[in-house]
Design an enzyme around this catalytic site. Structure first.
Site, PDB file in Angstrom:
ATOM      1  N   LYS A   6     -35.219  -7.835  53.685  1.00  0.00           N
ATOM      2  CA  LYS A   6     -35.425  -8.647  54.886  1.00  0.00           C
ATOM      3  C   LYS A   6     -36.903  -8.721  55.261  1.00  0.00           C
ATOM      4  O   LYS A   6     -37.313  -9.639  55.971  1.00  0.00           O
ATOM      5  CB  LYS A   6     -34.615  -8.081  56.047  1.00  0.00           C
ATOM      6  CG  LYS A   6     -33.118  -8.319  55.909  1.00  0.00           C
ATOM      7  CD  LYS A   6     -32.690  -9.520  56.699  1.00  0.00           C
ATOM      8  CE  LYS A   6     -31.392 -10.094  56.192  1.00  0.00           C
ATOM      9  NZ  LYS A   6     -30.978 -11.300  56.897  1.00  0.00           N
ATOM     10  N   ASP A  64     -28.982  -7.201  63.421  1.00  0.00           N
ATOM     11  CA  ASP A  64     -28.281  -5.923  63.344  1.00  0.00           C
ATOM     12  C   ASP A  64     -29.207  -4.890  62.711  1.00  0.00           C
ATOM     13  O   ASP A  64     -28.779  -3.833  62.287  1.00  0.00           O
ATOM     14  CB  ASP A  64     -26.929  -6.022  62.633  1.00  0.00           C
ATOM     15  CG  ASP A  64     -26.927  -7.048  61.540  1.00  0.00           C
ATOM     16  OD1 ASP A  64     -27.974  -7.197  60.885  1.00  0.00           O
ATOM     17  OD2 ASP A  64     -25.889  -7.702  61.337  1.00  0.00           O
TER      18      ASP A  64
HETATM   19  C1  LIG Z   1     -29.451  -4.799  53.915  1.00  0.00           C
HETATM   20  C2  LIG Z   1     -28.868  -6.160  54.042  1.00  0.00           C
HETATM   21  N1  LIG Z   1     -28.235  -6.677  52.989  1.00  0.00           N
HETATM   22  C3  LIG Z   1     -27.699  -7.903  53.048  1.00  0.00           C
HETATM   23  C4  LIG Z   1     -27.760  -8.667  54.199  1.00  0.00           C
HETATM   24  C5  LIG Z   1     -27.111 -10.015  54.240  1.00  0.00           C
HETATM   25  O1  LIG Z   1     -28.008 -11.056  54.366  1.00  0.00           O
HETATM   26  P1  LIG Z   1     -27.538 -12.435  55.005  1.00  0.00           P
HETATM   27  O2  LIG Z   1     -27.189 -12.184  56.437  1.00  0.00           O
HETATM   28  O3  LIG Z   1     -28.692 -13.335  54.808  1.00  0.00           O
HETATM   29  O4  LIG Z   1     -26.310 -12.871  54.244  1.00  0.00           O
HETATM   30  C6  LIG Z   1     -28.426  -8.155  55.322  1.00  0.00           C
HETATM   31  C7  LIG Z   1     -28.532  -8.921  56.566  1.00  0.00           C
HETATM   32  O5  LIG Z   1     -29.033  -8.465  57.570  1.00  0.00           O
HETATM   33  C8  LIG Z   1     -28.993  -6.862  55.241  1.00  0.00           C
HETATM   34  O6  LIG Z   1     -29.650  -6.320  56.272  1.00  0.00           O
END
Ligand SMILES: Cc1ncc(COP(=O)(O)O)c(C=O)c1O
Length: 393
Positions: free
Chosen positions: A80, A128
């Site tokens: 992120k 989150d």
């Molecule tokens: C560690 C992690 N993996 C995957 C995701 C999923 O990403 P997206 O919300 O773009 O599908 C997030 C989203 O916050 C995340 O923090």
């Protein structure tokens, strides 16, 4: 150990992808290139590791498993870091240009040329955890104020991490989707700028920038893998990560791109449900999943536009598979690398272990002894206390 991941713990739907060119129209090759030029010039940029889990692959009777480990990314703990901070810079660039009629380059922003203007701007988002950390970090780098809305279940450790980058962190009563709505309302009322990783009607620019930023990660994978993998498993929250990765892979490898399998928690499977309904569909979050980053009930329409043309399988998994998957990386088989992986990082790993051990699913997903599987380890221990609790359980 691998028996924990039995096929009847997971749900799978096959999806017949629509035809179209969303892979190059929603996030254009130029968007990826611009984001990459900017982000790879930031202090501290270094490619994250792409591990091979050879012993695990052998046990699962597949050729290889590649695991992109985003834990070290810019010291922020997750992929992120690439999205929110870059989208923050793009919002500031546009805003200063519009408001003050100045031609602004991102490198001018970075070096503080516009500090007296950027510090009059407030960037805001719901999160989150990981997106907010990236936005807070970006806002600090570029000298803007930052307000982050979090929901009831976001851990205090994650809130603290965002505050450490100077953000004002506001905890609301409700879930992630409530925090998105409140952030939106307050931004409109106060003239703040929303930098969201999810899109909605007439709000597509920052989420496009966010997804373009993630392309740095996919680019690194492409540069390291001389050939396209056969399958990629992509965990979904709002779908931005998955959409970005499969769009970039398609732009690079065309028809030879891997088969795209989306993986979500049972407790927040809005993309899985969208596949069943063949339209973007929200789900109600009743209990929070342990996969905090994936706890999203509303798909991003922009991401869905790509996924409906690129994804051929959707899998929904229970939270019970997460601790065993994290432990498997912490105490790997044979001389496979030891990896610190957070709860949202291992969704794809848990799913492929379940799929590979079941003859019917192997056939349905075309998994065999020649399969080359790509997984995105999207975070490290972004909540260290929780990580250690899970690993020692
Ligand atoms: C560690 C992690 N993996 C995957 C995701 C999923 O990403 P997206 O919300 O773009 O599908 C997030 C989203 O916050 C995340 O923090």
């Amino acid at each position: 150990m691998l028996d924990t991941f039995s096929a009847n713990t997971i749900k799978h739907v096959s999806y017949n992808p629509h035809t179209g060119n969303a892979f190059k129209n929603v996030i254009k090759p130029q968007n990826f290139a611009d984001a990459s030029n900017e982000i790879t010039s930031w202090d501290g940029y270094t490619a994250t590791p792409l591990h091979r889990l050879e012993n695990l692959a052998q046990k699962l009777k597949i050729q290889n498993i590649f695991y992109k480990d985003e834990g070290p990314r810019f010291g922020l703990g997750s992929f992120k870091a690439l999205g929110g901070a870059y989208a923050a810079a793009k919002v500031l660039q546009r805003e200063i240009k519009n408001k003050f009629n100045e031609k602004v380059t991102l490198s001018n922003l970075r070096t503080g040329k516009y500090a007296s203007l950027t510090n009059t701007i407030t960037l805001v988002s719901a999160t989150d955890g990981n997106h907010g950390r990236s936005l807070a970090w970006g806002a600090q780098q570029f000298g803007a104020a930052c307000k982050i809305y979090i929901h009831t279940e976001v851990s205090e450790e994650r809130a603290k991490a965002m505050r450490s980058y100077g953000a004002d962190v506001i905890r609301i009563d409700g879930d992630y989707d409530d925090s998105v709505r409140i952030a939106k309302t307050n931004a409109e009322a106060n003239g703040w700028f929303i930098v969201s990783d999810t899109s909605w009607e007439n709000y597509t620019q920052p989420p496009t920038n966010v997804m373009a930023g993630y392309g740095v990660m996919t680019n690194e994978i492409i540069q390291e893998l001389p050939f396209p993998p056969s399958h990629v498993l992509l965990q979904g929250g709002v779908g931005g990560l998955a959409a970005s990765v499969c769009a970039a892979l398609r732009q690079k490898w065309g028809k030879d791109s891997p088969r795209v399998i989306i993986v979500e928690p049972d407790l927040a499977n809005c993309l899985y449900t969208s596949a069943i309904k063949d339209a973007p569909t929200s789900v109600q979050i009743t209990d929070e999943t342990i996969m905090a980053g994936l706890s999203c009930g509303d798909p991003s329409p922009l991401a869905w536009d790509i996924l409906r043309e690129e994804a051929s399988d959707f899998i929904s998994i229970p939270d019970t598979l997460i601790a065993p998957a994290m432990k498997l990386l912490a105490k790997p088989i044979g001389n496979d690398p030891t990896i610190v992986a957070g709860e949202s990082a291992v969704a794809g790993l848990a799913a492929i272990i379940a799929v590979a051990q079941d003859e019917t699913l192997r056939k349905d997903l075309d998994i065999n002894t020649s399969s080359q599987i790509l997984l995105i380890g999207s975070e490290g221990a972004t909540d260290k206390a929780l990580y250690h609790k899970i690993i020692s359980s």
